[in-house]
Structures are given as structure tokens and as C-alpha cells.
Design a protein around this motif. Structure first.
Motif, PDB file in Angstrom:
ATOM      1  N   LEU A 138     -21.692  34.472   0.240  1.00  0.00           N
ATOM      2  CA  LEU A 138     -20.218  34.578  -0.057  1.00  0.00           C
ATOM      3  C   LEU A 138     -20.070  35.656  -0.957  1.00  0.00           C
ATOM      4  O   LEU A 138     -18.871  36.504  -0.951  1.00  0.00           O
ATOM      5  N   THR A 139     -20.766  35.752  -1.973  1.00  0.00           N
ATOM      6  CA  THR A 139     -20.891  37.020  -3.053  1.00  0.00           C
ATOM      7  C   THR A 139     -20.987  38.258  -2.226  1.00  0.00           C
ATOM      8  O   THR A 139     -20.111  39.187  -2.555  1.00  0.00           O
ATOM      9  N   ALA A 140     -21.736  38.387  -1.207  1.00  0.00           N
ATOM     10  CA  ALA A 140     -22.046  39.722  -0.616  1.00  0.00           C
ATOM     11  C   ALA A 140     -20.686  40.191   0.256  1.00  0.00           C
ATOM     12  O   ALA A 140     -20.520  41.325   0.345  1.00  0.00           O
ATOM     13  N   VAL A 141     -19.829  39.340   0.758  1.00  0.00           N
ATOM     14  CA  VAL A 141     -18.661  39.646   1.347  1.00  0.00           C
ATOM     15  C   VAL A 141     -17.466  39.363   0.553  1.00  0.00           C
ATOM     16  O   VAL A 141     -16.157  39.391   0.901  1.00  0.00           O
ATOM     17  N   GLY A 142     -17.668  39.176  -0.755  1.00  0.00           N
ATOM     18  CA  GLY A 142     -16.276  39.112  -1.690  1.00  0.00           C
ATOM     19  C   GLY A 142     -15.476  37.709  -1.440  1.00  0.00           C
ATOM     20  O   GLY A 142     -14.286  37.646  -1.537  1.00  0.00           O
ATOM     21  N   VAL A 158     -16.965  23.301  18.170  1.00  0.00           N
ATOM     22  CA  VAL A 158     -17.316  22.609  16.793  1.00  0.00           C
ATOM     23  C   VAL A 158     -16.272  23.642  16.080  1.00  0.00           C
ATOM     24  O   VAL A 158     -16.087  24.711  16.082  1.00  0.00           O
ATOM     25  N   THR A 159     -15.570  22.962  15.047  1.00  0.00           N
ATOM     26  CA  THR A 159     -14.706  23.551  14.221  1.00  0.00           C
ATOM     27  C   THR A 159     -15.416  23.516  12.622  1.00  0.00           C
ATOM     28  O   THR A 159     -15.644  22.442  11.865  1.00  0.00           O
ATOM     29  N   ALA A 160     -15.395  24.754  11.927  1.00  0.00           N
ATOM     30  CA  ALA A 160     -15.817  25.070  10.708  1.00  0.00           C
ATOM     31  C   ALA A 160     -14.889  25.093   9.751  1.00  0.00           C
ATOM     32  O   ALA A 160     -13.556  25.603  10.370  1.00  0.00           O
ATOM     33  N   GLU A 161     -14.790  24.464   8.553  1.00  0.00           N
ATOM     34  CA  GLU A 161     -13.650  24.589   7.673  1.00  0.00           C
ATOM     35  C   GLU A 161     -14.372  24.742   6.150  1.00  0.00           C
ATOM     36  O   GLU A 161     -15.346  24.102   6.031  1.00  0.00           O
ATOM     37  N   VAL A 162     -13.839  25.815   5.669  1.00  0.00           N
ATOM     38  CA  VAL A 162     -14.097  25.819   4.027  1.00  0.00           C
ATOM     39  C   VAL A 162     -12.783  25.876   3.448  1.00  0.00           C
ATOM     40  O   VAL A 162     -12.027  26.635   3.525  1.00  0.00           O
ATOM     41  N   THR A 163     -12.739  24.951   2.218  1.00  0.00           N
ATOM     42  CA  THR A 163     -11.549  24.833   1.481  1.00  0.00           C
ATOM     43  C   THR A 163     -12.045  24.836   0.225  1.00  0.00           C
ATOM     44  O   THR A 163     -13.262  24.368  -0.274  1.00  0.00           O
ATOM     45  N   GLY A 164     -11.257  25.186  -0.855  1.00  0.00           N
ATOM     46  CA  GLY A 164     -11.476  24.946  -2.376  1.00  0.00           C
ATOM     47  C   GLY A 164     -11.017  26.247  -3.127  1.00  0.00           C
ATOM     48  O   GLY A 164      -9.839  26.931  -2.778  1.00  0.00           O
ATOM     49  N   GLU A 165     -11.786  26.600  -3.859  1.00  0.00           N
ATOM     50  CA  GLU A 165     -11.631  27.879  -4.947  1.00  0.00           C
ATOM     51  C   GLU A 165     -12.839  28.757  -4.770  1.00  0.00           C
ATOM     52  O   GLU A 165     -13.777  28.267  -5.299  1.00  0.00           O
ATOM     53  N   TRP A 166     -12.439  29.856  -4.758  1.00  0.00           N
ATOM     54  CA  TRP A 166     -13.342  31.021  -4.933  1.00  0.00           C
ATOM     55  C   TRP A 166     -13.077  32.097  -6.083  1.00  0.00           C
ATOM     56  O   TRP A 166     -12.219  32.758  -5.812  1.00  0.00           O
ATOM     57  N   ARG A 167     -13.615  32.025  -7.056  1.00  0.00           N
ATOM     58  CA  ARG A 167     -13.403  32.999  -8.233  1.00  0.00           C
ATOM     59  C   ARG A 167     -12.096  33.188  -8.467  1.00  0.00           C
ATOM     60  O   ARG A 167     -11.283  34.169  -8.533  1.00  0.00           O
ATOM     61  N   GLY A 168     -11.254  31.931  -8.585  1.00  0.00           N
ATOM     62  CA  GLY A 168      -9.802  31.924  -8.903  1.00  0.00           C
ATOM     63  C   GLY A 168      -8.908  31.976  -7.502  1.00  0.00           C
ATOM     64  O   GLY A 168      -7.935  31.823  -7.872  1.00  0.00           O
ATOM     65  N   THR A 169      -9.446  32.213  -6.625  1.00  0.00           N
ATOM     66  CA  THR A 169      -8.559  32.351  -5.317  1.00  0.00           C
ATOM     67  C   THR A 169      -8.722  30.984  -4.432  1.00  0.00           C
ATOM     68  O   THR A 169      -9.840  30.752  -4.081  1.00  0.00           O
ATOM     69  N   THR A 170      -7.601  30.704  -3.967  1.00  0.00           N
ATOM     70  CA  THR A 170      -7.524  29.400  -2.963  1.00  0.00           C
ATOM     71  C   THR A 170      -8.184  30.135  -1.573  1.00  0.00           C
ATOM     72  O   THR A 170      -7.630  30.809  -1.225  1.00  0.00           O
ATOM     73  N   VAL A 171      -9.103  29.026  -1.164  1.00  0.00           N
ATOM     74  CA  VAL A 171      -9.700  29.034   0.190  1.00  0.00           C
ATOM     75  C   VAL A 171      -9.276  28.101   1.126  1.00  0.00           C
ATOM     76  O   VAL A 171      -9.416  26.826   0.675  1.00  0.00           O
ATOM     77  N   GLN A 172      -8.703  28.537   2.206  1.00  0.00           N
ATOM     78  CA  GLN A 172      -8.336  27.704   3.157  1.00  0.00           C
ATOM     79  C   GLN A 172      -8.447  28.127   4.431  1.00  0.00           C
ATOM     80  O   GLN A 172      -7.826  29.103   5.059  1.00  0.00           O
ATOM     81  N   TRP A 173      -9.798  28.210   4.987  1.00  0.00           N
ATOM     82  CA  TRP A 173     -10.437  28.891   6.057  1.00  0.00           C
ATOM     83  C   TRP A 173     -10.870  27.651   7.289  1.00  0.00           C
ATOM     84  O   TRP A 173     -11.540  26.925   7.014  1.00  0.00           O
TER      85      TRP A 173
END
Length: 128
Positions: free
Chosen positions: A69-73, A93-108
Motif C-alpha cells: 500500500l505504501t508503494a502505491v500511496g 469474487v468481490t474484494a473490498e477494502v474500507t477504513g482509513e489510510w493515513r487520514g484519508t477514508t478508503v471505500q474501495w
């Protein structure tokens, strides 16, 4: 004697906990907290917590996933897929990533043709 002990206790408390927890040098609070999950149309699912900065949270390959994740910001769409062959059987299959990455909300969320394609695309993130 008692004033000396009180002074010693006060000095220890003022110094903070051992290992640098208060100054970011130890475990402290992670800078990123994510939930990585996937669900197959066939009915099976899996989810795991991932923390980064420092790596942890129950993900079996937390350090590798955080490095990816760090490598792709933190932009999951920029992860370079692995050079592996996948079978051409359609088992979505559906992949999902949610939460917070370095202060930014992630909804992927992304849908793949099968779990092999998902693993090829996301690498260490879905290595559970």
C-alpha cells in the motif's frame, strides 16, 4: 525518605512509558486501519483487519500488505498485478477494502472473475 521516593516516582511518571510509546517510536496508535475482505458469489467470504504504521491488526502478512500500500500511496488501483497465470473459470469474487489510510477514508471495491485474478491483482493484501 518518603519525599525522596515521591520525587523518584514523579520523575519516572514524567518520563513516560518505556519503549518510546509516547513519541511514536513504539507501538502507539496505528496511522492506518483497514478492513480487507472478499466475498465469492459461491457463498464463501473472508475478512481481516490491517493496521499500518506500525504493521499489525491480525493480517497474516501485515508488513508486506502495508509495504504494498505504501508503494502505491494507498491507491489500490495502482497495485501492479503479479505475473502469474490464472485459470479461465468464471467464479466471481468481490474484494473490498474500507477504513482509513493515513487520514484519508478508503471505500474501495472491485469484482474479479475468480479468486486467482483477485490474488494476482492485490498480492499481499489478500494473502489470508
Amino acid at each position: 525518605m518518603i519525599p525522596t521516593m515521591i520525587g523518584l516516582v514523579a520523575a519516572v511518571l514524567a518520563a513516560g512509558p518505556p519503549g518510546g510509546y509516547g513519541d511514536g517510536g513504539g507501538r502507539g496508535e496505528p496511522e492506518s486501519k483497514l478492513t480487507v475482505s472478499y466475498m465469492a458469489d459461491a457463498g464463501f467470504a473472508s475478512a481481516v483487519k490491517l493496521e499500518c504504521g506500525p504493521a499489525g491488526g491480525g493480517h497474516p502478512r501485515a508488513a508486506a500488505a502495508c509495504a504494498e500500500l505504501t508503494a502505491v500511496g494507498g491507491d489500490l488501483d495502482k497495485i501492479e498485478p503479479a505475473h502469474t497465470a490464472c485459470i479461465l473459470i468464471y467464479q466471481p469474487v468481490t474484494a473490498e477494502v474500507t477504513g482509513e489510510w493515513r487520514g484519508t477514508t478508503v471505500q474501495w471495491k472491485h469484482r474479479y472473475g475468480n479468486s486467482c485474478e483477485m490474488r494476482r491483482a492485490l498480492g499481499a493484501l489478500v494473502a489470508f
